[in-house]
Design an enzyme around this catalytic site. Structure first.
Site, mmCIF file in Angstrom:
data_model
loop_
_atom_site.group_PDB
_atom_site.id
_atom_site.type_symbol
_atom_site.label_atom_id
_atom_site.label_comp_id
_atom_site.label_asym_id
_atom_site.label_seq_id
_atom_site.Cartn_x
_atom_site.Cartn_y
_atom_site.Cartn_z
ATOM 1 N N ASP A 33 4.778 86.055 -73.769
ATOM 2 C CA ASP A 33 5.155 86.795 -72.556
ATOM 3 C C ASP A 33 4.871 88.287 -72.717
ATOM 4 O O ASP A 33 4.883 88.827 -73.826
ATOM 5 C CB ASP A 33 6.651 86.562 -72.276
ATOM 6 C CG ASP A 33 7.035 86.949 -70.850
ATOM 7 O OD1 ASP A 33 6.136 87.073 -70.002
ATOM 8 O OD2 ASP A 33 8.240 87.121 -70.595
ATOM 9 N N HIS A 50 -3.943 89.803 -69.907
ATOM 10 C CA HIS A 50 -4.183 88.381 -70.188
ATOM 11 C C HIS A 50 -5.370 88.214 -71.146
ATOM 12 O O HIS A 50 -5.340 87.380 -72.039
ATOM 13 C CB HIS A 50 -4.437 87.613 -68.894
ATOM 14 C CG HIS A 50 -3.240 87.581 -67.974
ATOM 15 N ND1 HIS A 50 -1.966 87.318 -68.432
ATOM 16 C CD2 HIS A 50 -3.130 87.785 -66.634
ATOM 17 C CE1 HIS A 50 -1.115 87.358 -67.394
ATOM 18 N NE2 HIS A 50 -1.799 87.657 -66.305
ATOM 19 N N LEU A 144 -3.681 71.958 -88.668
ATOM 20 C CA LEU A 144 -2.714 72.447 -87.674
ATOM 21 C C LEU A 144 -2.835 71.659 -86.362
ATOM 22 O O LEU A 144 -3.949 71.415 -85.892
ATOM 23 C CB LEU A 144 -3.011 73.932 -87.393
ATOM 24 C CG LEU A 144 -2.207 74.579 -86.255
ATOM 25 C CD1 LEU A 144 -0.762 74.808 -86.679
ATOM 26 C CD2 LEU A 144 -2.851 75.906 -85.836
HETATM 27 C C1 IPE Z 1 6.977 82.114 -69.124
HETATM 28 O O1 IPE Z 1 6.779 83.432 -68.772
HETATM 29 C C2 IPE Z 1 5.697 81.334 -68.963
HETATM 30 C C3 IPE Z 1 4.630 81.623 -69.920
HETATM 31 C C4 IPE Z 1 4.703 82.471 -70.913
HETATM 32 C C5 IPE Z 1 3.397 80.892 -69.724
HETATM 33 P P1 IPE Z 1 7.077 83.975 -67.291
HETATM 34 O O2 IPE Z 1 6.674 85.388 -67.295
HETATM 35 O O3 IPE Z 1 6.436 83.084 -66.286
HETATM 36 O O4 IPE Z 1 8.656 83.791 -67.190
HETATM 37 P P2 IPE Z 1 9.726 84.541 -66.279
HETATM 38 O O5 IPE Z 1 9.261 84.391 -64.860
HETATM 39 O O6 IPE Z 1 9.776 85.969 -66.704
HETATM 40 O O7 IPE Z 1 11.020 83.846 -66.558
HETATM 41 C C1 IPE Z 2 2.574 86.013 -69.976
HETATM 42 O O1 IPE Z 2 2.551 87.314 -69.522
HETATM 43 C C2 IPE Z 2 1.417 85.190 -69.446
HETATM 44 C C3 IPE Z 2 1.802 84.172 -68.459
HETATM 45 C C4 IPE Z 2 2.996 83.980 -67.973
HETATM 46 C C5 IPE Z 2 0.755 83.297 -67.983
HETATM 47 P P1 IPE Z 2 3.073 87.732 -68.056
HETATM 48 O O2 IPE Z 2 1.931 87.596 -67.099
HETATM 49 O O3 IPE Z 2 4.272 86.946 -67.690
HETATM 50 O O4 IPE Z 2 3.421 89.242 -68.281
HETATM 51 P P2 IPE Z 2 4.702 90.018 -67.750
HETATM 52 O O5 IPE Z 2 5.888 89.203 -68.128
HETATM 53 O O6 IPE Z 2 4.559 90.131 -66.269
HETATM 54 O O7 IPE Z 2 4.663 91.332 -68.447
HETATM 55 MG MG MG Z 3 6.266 87.215 -67.925
#
Ligand code: IPE
Ligand code: IPE
Ligand code: MG
Length: 259
Positions: A33, A50, A144
Site C-alpha cells: 500500500d 504504481h 518460492l
Molecule cells: C489494499 O489497499 C489493496 C491492495 C494493496 C491491493 P487499498 O489502498 O485498496 O485499501 P484501503 O482502501 O486504503 O483500505
Molecule cells: C497500493 O497503493 C496499490 C493498490 C491498491 C493497487 P495505493 O494505490 O492504494 O496507494 P495509496 O494508498 O492511495 O497511497
Molecule cells: Mg491504498
C-alpha cells in the site's frame, strides 16, 4: 531474478534459517500500500507510484527467495479496487500484464511457482489467459511460491468456499454436519498453502482491507510506515526481525514459561 536455485518442496520445508542462523517465517503476506501517496509526495501522477511499486515487488520477490521464505503472498488488486477511476484501473491492469509478460520467464528460471487467488470469472479473457499461463508454466517449480491476490477479497473468497461446500451438500456428497473449519479451509482458493505467519502492510494504514481474513486468524500483523515503492530487502528483514520478537501463543500459554 537471476539465478535459478532449487530447493525442497514447500509442503515439507521447515522454517528456514540463513547462514547466520536468522530464522525466517514460512509464509509472508504483504499488503503493498501507499503507491499513490509515494507519487503525490513527489508531485508525480499516481501511475508513477504504481510503476515504482512493480520495481519494489521485483526486489521483494528476490529478497524473499534469497531469505528462504517458502510462500510470499502479495495483495496486488482488491475486489474493491474496481471503484477507482477507470484510468487508474487501466494503468493497474496494464502494469499487471507487463509484469507477467516481462518477468514470468525470470521467475520460472528462478524456480518460483506462481499461484493466483481471487475471482477470475469477471476478468477480461486476456488477463485470465496470462494468469493461467503463469500458473501453468511454473506449476512444477518447487522454490518460492508467489501467491498473487488479484481481484481478491476475503469475504468473497469465504463466500466462494461456502458455495463450493453447499454444492457438495446439494449433491449429497457431504452432509451439513461435515462442515467444520478444516473442511471450509479446504475449499478456499489455495487450500494447500499454509496460513501466513506474518502479514506486513506498508504505508502506515492499520487495517486488513478484506485481505486473507480467514487465513489471518493467528498471523502476526506488522504495519510499517514506509510507502510500498520504498520497500526493499532491508525493510523485509526489519519486518521479519520484528516478527521474531513476537510471542505466538495460538490461544495457549508460553511453551517455556507457562505464562
Ligand atoms: C489494499 O489497499 C489493496 C491492495 C494493496 C491491493 P487499498 O489502498 O485498496 O485499501 P484501503 O482502501 O486504503 O483500505
Ligand atoms: C497500493 O497503493 C496499490 C493498490 C491498491 C493497487 P495505493 O494505490 O492504494 O496507494 P495509496 O494508498 O492511495 O497511497
Ligand atoms: Mg491504498
Amino acid at each position: 531474478m537471476s539465478d535459478a536455485i532449487s530447493s525442497t518442496s514447500e509442503a515439507t520445508r521447515p522454517q528456514q534459517a540463513t547462514s547466520d542462523g536468522f530464522e525466517v517465517p514460512r509464509h509472508v503476506a504483504i499488503i503493498m500500500d501507499g503507491n499513490g501517496r509515494w507519487a503525490a509526495a513527489r508531485g508525480l501522477p499516481r501511475v508513477e507510484g504504481h510503476r515504482r511499486g512493480v520495481v519494489a515487488l521485483r526486489k521483494t520477490v528476490r529478497a524473499a527467495h534469497d531469505l528462504g521464505i517458502s510462500v510470499l503472498t502479495i495483495f496486488s488488486f482488491s475486489a474493491e479496487n474496481w471503484s477507482r477511476p477507470q484510468s487508474e484501473i487501466r494503468d493497474l491492469l496494464s502494469l499487471l500484464r507487463r509484469f507477467i509478460r516481462n518477468d514470468l520467464a525470470d521467475l520460472h528460471k528462478s524456480n518460483v511457482r506462481v499461484r493466483v487467488i481471487g475471482e477470475r470469472e469477471d476478468l477480461s479473457p486476456d488477463i485470465c489467459d496470462l494468469l493461467q499461463e503463469a500458473e501453468d508454466l511454473t506449476r512444477n517449480n518447487d522454490g518460492l511460491t508467489l501467491v498473487v491476490a488479484f481481484n481478491y477479497g476475503a469475504r468473497q473468497e469465504i463466500a466462494r468456499a461456502a458455495r463450493r461446500v453447499a454444492a457438495e451438500v446439494a449433491k449429497g456428497r457431504l452432509s451439513a454436519d461435515d462442515v467444520t473449519p478444516e473442511l471450509l479451509a479446504r475449499h478456499l482458493d489455495a487450500p494447500d498453502m499454509p496460513d501466513p505467519d506474518v502479514i506486513i502492510r506498508t504505508s502506515g494504514e492499520q487495517r486488513l482491507s478484506n485481505f486473507l481474513m480467514w487465513q489471518a486468524a493467528y498471523s502476526e500483523l506488522i504495519f510499517v510506515p514506509i510507502n510500498w515503492p520504498d520497500f526493499d530487502q532491508a525493510a523485509l528483514e526489519a519486518a521479519i526481525a520484528e516478527y521474531r520478537r513476537r510471542e505466538r501463543r495460538f490461544g495457549g500459554l508460553n511453551a517455556s514459561t507457562g505464562s
